[in-house]
Design an enzyme around this catalytic site. Structure first.
Site, PDB file in Angstrom:
ATOM      1  N   ARG A   1       0.831  -1.213   0.000  1.00  0.00           N
ATOM      2  CA  ARG A   1       0.000   0.000   0.000  1.00  0.00           C
ATOM      3  C   ARG A   1       0.861   1.257   0.000  1.00  0.00           C
ATOM      4  O   ARG A   1       0.525   2.258  -0.648  1.00  0.00           O
ATOM      5  CB  ARG A   1      -0.917  -0.022   1.219  1.00  0.00           C
ATOM      6  CG  ARG A   1      -1.939   1.112   1.232  1.00  0.00           C
ATOM      7  CD  ARG A   1      -2.995   0.901   2.301  1.00  0.00           C
ATOM      8  NE  ARG A   1      -3.933   2.010   2.325  1.00  0.00           N
ATOM      9  CZ  ARG A   1      -4.192   2.756   3.399  1.00  0.00           C
ATOM     10  NH1 ARG A   1      -3.594   2.493   4.548  1.00  0.00           N
ATOM     11  NH2 ARG A   1      -5.055   3.741   3.334  1.00  0.00           N
TER      12      ARG A   1
ATOM     13  N   HIS B   1       0.579   4.390  -2.688  1.00  0.00           N
ATOM     14  CA  HIS B   1       0.342   5.769  -2.277  1.00  0.00           C
ATOM     15  C   HIS B   1       1.501   6.685  -2.655  1.00  0.00           C
ATOM     16  O   HIS B   1       1.307   7.897  -2.802  1.00  0.00           O
ATOM     17  CB  HIS B   1       0.062   5.834  -0.775  1.00  0.00           C
ATOM     18  CG  HIS B   1      -1.314   5.383  -0.410  1.00  0.00           C
ATOM     19  ND1 HIS B   1      -2.133   6.084   0.453  1.00  0.00           N
ATOM     20  CD2 HIS B   1      -2.035   4.310  -0.808  1.00  0.00           C
ATOM     21  CE1 HIS B   1      -3.303   5.454   0.575  1.00  0.00           C
ATOM     22  NE2 HIS B   1      -3.246   4.361  -0.179  1.00  0.00           N
ATOM     23  N   ASP B   2       2.689   6.123  -2.805  1.00  0.00           N
ATOM     24  CA  ASP B   2       3.815   6.911  -3.280  1.00  0.00           C
ATOM     25  C   ASP B   2       3.648   7.219  -4.770  1.00  0.00           C
ATOM     26  O   ASP B   2       3.710   8.376  -5.194  1.00  0.00           O
ATOM     27  CB  ASP B   2       5.120   6.149  -3.052  1.00  0.00           C
ATOM     28  CG  ASP B   2       6.348   6.945  -3.473  1.00  0.00           C
ATOM     29  OD1 ASP B   2       6.310   8.191  -3.380  1.00  0.00           O
ATOM     30  OD2 ASP B   2       7.353   6.330  -3.875  1.00  0.00           O
TER      31      ASP B   2
ATOM     32  N   GLY C   1       4.131  10.693  -8.655  1.00  0.00           N
ATOM     33  CA  GLY C   1       5.053   9.688  -9.177  1.00  0.00           C
ATOM     34  C   GLY C   1       5.820   8.933  -8.103  1.00  0.00           C
ATOM     35  O   GLY C   1       5.778   9.271  -6.918  1.00  0.00           O
TER      36      GLY C   1
ATOM     37  N   GLU D   1       2.877  14.454   2.983  1.00  0.00           N
ATOM     38  CA  GLU D   1       1.838  13.580   2.441  1.00  0.00           C
ATOM     39  C   GLU D   1       1.315  12.629   3.514  1.00  0.00           C
ATOM     40  O   GLU D   1       0.155  12.201   3.466  1.00  0.00           O
ATOM     41  CB  GLU D   1       2.394  12.783   1.253  1.00  0.00           C
ATOM     42  CG  GLU D   1       2.721  13.637   0.044  1.00  0.00           C
ATOM     43  CD  GLU D   1       3.438  12.854  -1.049  1.00  0.00           C
ATOM     44  OE1 GLU D   1       3.206  11.630  -1.165  1.00  0.00           O
ATOM     45  OE2 GLU D   1       4.220  13.457  -1.804  1.00  0.00           O
TER      46      GLU D   1
ATOM     47  N   ASN E   1      -3.570   8.851   3.958  1.00  0.00           N
ATOM     48  CA  ASN E   1      -2.304   8.265   4.396  1.00  0.00           C
ATOM     49  C   ASN E   1      -2.198   8.074   5.903  1.00  0.00           C
ATOM     50  O   ASN E   1      -1.223   7.502   6.391  1.00  0.00           O
ATOM     51  CB  ASN E   1      -1.137   9.133   3.912  1.00  0.00           C
ATOM     52  CG  ASN E   1      -0.956   9.066   2.411  1.00  0.00           C
ATOM     53  OD1 ASN E   1      -1.348   8.092   1.776  1.00  0.00           O
ATOM     54  ND2 ASN E   1      -0.367  10.106   1.835  1.00  0.00           N
TER      55      ASN E   1
ATOM     56  N   PRO F   1      -7.893   7.900  -4.997  1.00  0.00           N
ATOM     57  CA  PRO F   1      -9.345   7.673  -4.958  1.00  0.00           C
ATOM     58  C   PRO F   1      -9.762   7.081  -3.613  1.00  0.00           C
ATOM     59  O   PRO F   1      -9.122   6.151  -3.122  1.00  0.00           O
ATOM     60  CB  PRO F   1      -9.573   6.672  -6.101  1.00  0.00           C
ATOM     61  CG  PRO F   1      -8.428   6.897  -7.029  1.00  0.00           C
ATOM     62  CD  PRO F   1      -7.257   7.220  -6.138  1.00  0.00           C
TER      63      PRO F   1
ATOM     64  N   HIS G   1      -5.893  -5.735  -2.876  1.00  0.00           N
ATOM     65  CA  HIS G   1      -6.703  -5.848  -1.656  1.00  0.00           C
ATOM     66  C   HIS G   1      -6.917  -7.299  -1.228  1.00  0.00           C
ATOM     67  O   HIS G   1      -7.658  -7.557  -0.286  1.00  0.00           O
ATOM     68  CB  HIS G   1      -8.056  -5.157  -1.858  1.00  0.00           C
ATOM     69  CG  HIS G   1      -7.987  -3.669  -1.867  1.00  0.00           C
ATOM     70  ND1 HIS G   1      -9.044  -2.865  -2.236  1.00  0.00           N
ATOM     71  CD2 HIS G   1      -6.968  -2.824  -1.558  1.00  0.00           C
ATOM     72  CE1 HIS G   1      -8.686  -1.594  -2.142  1.00  0.00           C
ATOM     73  NE2 HIS G   1      -7.428  -1.547  -1.742  1.00  0.00           N
TER      74      HIS G   1
ATOM     75  N   SER H   1      -8.833 -15.666   2.195  1.00  0.00           N
ATOM     76  CA  SER H   1      -7.404 -15.958   2.394  1.00  0.00           C
ATOM     77  C   SER H   1      -6.691 -14.645   2.675  1.00  0.00           C
ATOM     78  O   SER H   1      -5.961 -14.129   1.830  1.00  0.00           O
ATOM     79  CB  SER H   1      -6.820 -16.646   1.153  1.00  0.00           C
ATOM     80  OG  SER H   1      -7.100 -15.893  -0.015  1.00  0.00           O
TER      81      SER H   1
ATOM     82  N   ASP I   1      -3.555 -14.008  -3.681  1.00  0.00           N
ATOM     83  CA  ASP I   1      -4.171 -14.900  -4.655  1.00  0.00           C
ATOM     84  C   ASP I   1      -5.343 -14.182  -5.316  1.00  0.00           C
ATOM     85  O   ASP I   1      -5.485 -12.967  -5.194  1.00  0.00           O
ATOM     86  CB  ASP I   1      -4.613 -16.213  -3.998  1.00  0.00           C
ATOM     87  CG  ASP I   1      -5.543 -15.995  -2.804  1.00  0.00           C
ATOM     88  OD1 ASP I   1      -6.202 -14.914  -2.735  1.00  0.00           O
ATOM     89  OD2 ASP I   1      -5.641 -16.881  -1.939  1.00  0.00           O
TER      90      ASP I   1
END
Length: 353
Positions: free
Chosen positions: A73, A77-78, A83, A99, A105, A176, A206, A255, A260
């Protein structure tokens, strides 16, 4: 009887053909390498780089596999905000809040920042100050995927660290929220060069990690979101009994610590946690992609890898741009310009003009 059998066979063949055509449209194409990056960038300056990072993260994950999702994550977010330049790692300064202080964040794992800094120390001790925090973050995200059961893949390297962090408004505009619908996701990520297949593939991140109740409570209160499975809702209301609780739950109930394709199975069963997750199956533009990834893990892995390689090259700094930080959370001293390869493993100024 023979005619009926022939008809059934023809229908089955047509259905199979339709599925194959659908899957063919999802075949992943390896993204081109951004100018200034290379798959062999550290071959001579730090050949042991990837071994150092993977071995250290294996130790970390043996103690707490949950940190894998935190590192993945962090990289997202970076890259989505100005960029892949390591700007999300910077602390705030007199120029304003970092940030890290932006609402999206605030739930980044604090330990993820510690892990990145520890990796930087190990790498710089072995290779001097030749590897950027941005590259270390990208490699850590890749190994988070691999070491939690996902695909192994290479990423181009050679990123430089940014000199400034984004403003709060810029950060908010580029991440988003979990309550975004598919239209918002597709429009936002299209601006960064991602197509609908990329968006659905990246959302598959996720499949590992946790979420805070406040990220999806609007789907629980005042009543159940009609797109949510009733039993899933009942269980979530037990975890999140009221608004503004600080509790957390797994993103993927099938899981939670394995990378997966079960996340997509969750969506097909109306057990996606965020609006931005479940709406991928509700929306006709992305429903078929979700279904294909749910039934074909290899297809998901291929598209995830290519979307990640594409994402990891967003607006990268290379060559003499930016710097190689001696501490991932702050800029280097007052250096105005540092030649590539001349950085040392301390905060002293090597070359400034």
């Amino acid at each position: 009887m023979a005619m009926a059998s022939l008809k059934a066979s023809s229908v089955a063949t047509l259905l199979l053909f339709a599925v194959l055509i659908s899957l063919r449209g999802l075949e992943a194409q390896t993204p081109p390498v951004a100018p200034g990056l290379s798959y062999t960038f550290y071959q001579t300056t730090c050949p042991q780089l990837q071994t150092i990072i993977r071995q250290q993260l294996q130790t970390v994950f043996n103690s707490d596999i949950g940190q894998a999702a935190g590192l993945l994550r962090l990289h997202f977010h970076d890259c989505f905000v100005q960029g892949c330049d390591g700007s999300v790692l910077l602390d705030g300064s007199a120029s304003g809040p970092s940030e890290k202080s932006a609402i999206p964040n605030l739930t980044l794992r604090a330990q993820a920042f510690v892990i990145i800094e520890n990796l930087r120390t190990l790498v710089h001790n072995a290779c001097n100050r030749t590897v950027s925090c941005a590259d270390i973050t990208a490699l850590a995200a890749r190994d988070a995927v691999v070491l939690s059961g996902g695909p192994n893949y290479n990423i181009p390297l050679g990123r430089r660290d940014g000199l400034n962090f984004a403003t709060t408004n810029v950060t908010l505009a580029n991440l988003p929220p979990p309550f975004a619908n598919t239209t918002t996701l597709l429009n936002s990520l299209a601006l960064k060069g991602f197509n609908p297949t990329d968006v659905v593939a990246l959302s598959g991140g996720h499949t590992i990690g946790i979420a805070h109740c406040t990220s999806f409570e609007s789907r629980l209160f005042p009543s159940r979101d009609p797109t949510m499975d009733q039993t899933f809702f009942n269980n979530l209301r037990t975890t999140c009994p009221a608004l503004n609780t600080t509790n957390t739950t797994f993103m993927d109930i099938r899981s939670p610590n394995v990378f997966d394709n079960r996340y997509y199975v969750d969506l097909m069963n109306r057990q996606g946690l965020f609006t931005s997750d479940q709406d991928l199956y509700t929306d006709s533009r992305t429903r078929g992609i979700v279904t294909n990834f749910a039934i074909n893990q290899t297809l998901f892995f291929q598209n995830f890898v290519n979307a990640m390689i594409k994402m990891s090259q967003l607006s990268v700094l290379t060559g003499t741009q930016g710097e190689i930080r001696a501490n991932c959370s702050r800029r280097n001293g007052n250096d105005l310009f540092i030649l590539p390869g001349m950085e040392k493993n301390d905060d002293e100024k090597v070359a400034s003009y």
